[in-house]
Scaffold this motif. Structure first.
Motif, short mmCIF file in Angstrom:
data_model
loop_
_atom_site.label_atom_id
_atom_site.label_comp_id
_atom_site.label_asym_id
_atom_site.label_seq_id
_atom_site.Cartn_x
_atom_site.Cartn_y
_atom_site.Cartn_z
N HIS A 10 8.68 11.37 -20.32
CA HIS A 10 7.91 10.94 -19.15
C HIS A 10 7.01 9.74 -19.44
N HIS A 11 6.45 9.70 -20.67
CA HIS A 11 5.50 8.62 -20.98
C HIS A 11 6.20 7.30 -21.23
N ASP A 12 7.53 7.35 -21.42
CA ASP A 12 8.31 6.17 -21.81
C ASP A 12 8.75 5.47 -20.53
N MET A 13 7.85 4.66 -19.95
CA MET A 13 8.08 4.20 -18.58
C MET A 13 8.39 2.71 -18.48
N GLY A 14 8.44 2.01 -19.61
CA GLY A 14 8.66 0.57 -19.56
C GLY A 14 9.95 0.22 -18.83
N GLY A 15 9.88 -0.67 -17.85
CA GLY A 15 11.06 -1.14 -17.15
C GLY A 15 11.48 -0.32 -15.95
N LEU A 16 10.83 0.83 -15.75
CA LEU A 16 11.20 1.66 -14.60
C LEU A 16 10.57 1.08 -13.33
N PRO A 17 11.19 1.35 -12.18
CA PRO A 17 10.60 0.87 -10.93
C PRO A 17 9.25 1.55 -10.68
N ALA A 18 8.31 0.81 -10.14
CA ALA A 18 7.00 1.37 -9.82
C ALA A 18 6.34 0.47 -8.79
N ARG A 56 -0.73 11.31 -30.09
CA ARG A 56 0.32 10.93 -29.14
C ARG A 56 1.34 12.04 -28.94
N TYR A 67 0.78 15.33 -17.03
CA TYR A 67 0.54 13.97 -17.51
C TYR A 67 0.00 13.09 -16.39
N ASP A 68 0.61 13.20 -15.21
CA ASP A 68 0.19 12.34 -14.10
C ASP A 68 -1.10 12.81 -13.45
N THR B 120 3.69 -0.09 -23.20
CA THR B 120 4.48 0.69 -22.24
C THR B 120 4.39 2.19 -22.51
N LEU B 121 4.23 2.57 -23.79
CA LEU B 121 4.26 4.00 -24.12
C LEU B 121 2.90 4.67 -23.95
N ARG B 140 0.60 3.53 -14.64
CA ARG B 140 2.07 3.60 -14.60
C ARG B 140 2.66 2.31 -14.05
N ASN B 141 2.05 1.79 -13.00
CA ASN B 141 2.65 0.62 -12.35
C ASN B 141 2.66 -0.60 -13.28
N ARG B 143 2.40 -0.58 -16.68
CA ARG B 143 3.22 -0.31 -17.86
C ARG B 143 4.71 -0.37 -17.55
N SER B 144 5.07 0.12 -16.38
CA SER B 144 6.50 0.15 -16.01
C SER B 144 7.02 -1.25 -15.71
N ARG B 145 6.26 -1.99 -14.92
CA ARG B 145 6.82 -3.20 -14.31
C ARG B 145 6.63 -4.49 -15.09
N VAL B 147 7.08 -5.36 -18.03
CA VAL B 147 8.16 -5.74 -18.95
C VAL B 147 9.42 -6.19 -18.21
N ARG B 148 9.58 -5.75 -16.97
CA ARG B 148 10.80 -6.09 -16.23
C ARG B 148 10.59 -7.28 -15.30
N GLU B 149 9.44 -7.31 -14.62
CA GLU B 149 9.19 -8.40 -13.68
C GLU B 149 7.79 -8.96 -13.87
#
Lengths: 110, 214
Positions: A10-18, A56, A67-68, B120-121, B140-141, B143-145, B147-149
């Motif tokens: 869950h914490h590994d969120m890099g690159g996910l849509p948000a 961690r 977590y959230d 990101t982590l 979250r917003n 950290r997530s975004r 790296v991509r945009e």
């Protein structure tokens, strides 16, 4: 939020849509600064009672919902406490009694 | 101050907004846990109340002024800049900044490359030179975004990077922290170090903003 990629933790969120980044900030409360201080002091080379990896691992093993829902330093104090219990620095019994005492003190103070 | 009403009280003492509630006022579950753990550790002699107070004060004393000092020095001293880019930790120590055991890597913005940092982590941040991170950095917003945009995220901060400038995103780790050295603003040719340092904002060293204009 459910994890859209089951291969990722869950914490590994890099690159996910948000969503949009809200430029939020707050002045840290004293208790939050103390949590931060506990981590630094316990990890100091004179004590070595916690490592960043232990912090961690315990944060990252929280379920997605917890977590959230938890704030940043809530996750930290949860993880620090878990490490101190795992290492036997404090016991569940001691912790329970101390929390009771603190609550009683707070109630008295009103 | 409103002139629509005829008040007789001393206006200097009228609160126009309710005071922000003190987060330490409510004994939440986790706040009680912090107090309990801290007191148990003090009872057991693992640390003292003075240790905690001193460490809180140490972090309170850290803010972006520290990073700004290093960037401003690099702007006026090109030999120092080279040393800073080669070894951030040593360069910080050279001007009396304590960075502790973490490895510091400084990345320089140029006319063709813009840098931005994230973790990101979790929330790794050059806290030794900027103080504790803002909430959005840990969100979250972000950290997530980023790296991509990154271009879109930077635009949300009001920072529009031209399409012909490459954006490099640096993902920090627990042991290694990045700091962005923003570009020196135009019109500051004869400025001194202290004056320049005032233009180097926290957000410019994260990379979501440019240094303030002259």
């Amino acid at each position: 939020m459910t994890n859209p990629d089951p291969l990722r933790a869950h914490h590994d969120m890099g690159g996910l849509p948000a969503g949009a980044v809200e430029p939020t900030e707050h002045d840290y409360a004293l208790w939050e600064k103390r949590v931060d201080a506990l981590m630094v002091l316990l990890g100091h080379k004179d004590r070595r009672l916690i490592t960043v990896d232990e912090l961690r691992r315990n944060i990252e093993s929280l379920g997605p919902e917890a977590y959230d829902k938890m704030s940043y330093y809530e996750r930290w104090i949860y993880a620090i406490t878990q490490v101190l219990l795992q290492r036997g620095v404090i016991t569940v019994d001691e912790l329970g009694r101390k929390i009771e005492a603190i609550r009683a003190r707070e109630t008295q103070r009103g | 101050m409103s002139h629509d009403h005829d008040h007789t009280e001393d206006h200097a003492h009228v609160h126009r907004y309710p005071p922000r509630p003190d987060q330490d006022d409510t004994l939440t579950y986790y706040r009680a846990m912090e107090a309990a753990v801290r007191e148990l550790l003090i009872d057991k002699g693992v640390l003292t109340a003075e240790d905690v107070r001193r460490q809180v004060e140490n972090m309170d004393g850290r803010n972006a002024g520290l990073g700004a000092k290093m960037v401003a020095r690099a702007w006026i001293d090109s030999a120092y800049k080279q040393r800073m880019l080669a070894n951030g930790s040593e360069a910080a120590e050279e001007i009396g900044l304590d960075v502790g055991p973490l490895k510091l890597v400084v990345v320089e913005n140029t006319p063709t490359v813009h840098n931005v940092i994230v973790c990101t982590l979790c929330s790794c941040y050059p806290r030794m030179l900027l103080g504790l991170p803002p909430d959005w950095y840990k969100s979250r917003n972000y950290r997530s975004r980023v790296v991509r945009e990154p271009r879109a995220v930077l635009a949300e901060f009001g920072t529009v990077i031209p399409d012909d400038v490459l954006i490099r995103v640096h993902d920090s780790t627990a042991d290694m922290r990045y700091l962005v050295a923003p570009r020196r603003p135009q019109g500051t040719e004869n400025w001194g170090e202290a004056e320049l340092a005032r233009l180097v904002t926290r957000d410019s060293m994260i990379g979501v903003a440019l240094a303030d204009p002259a």
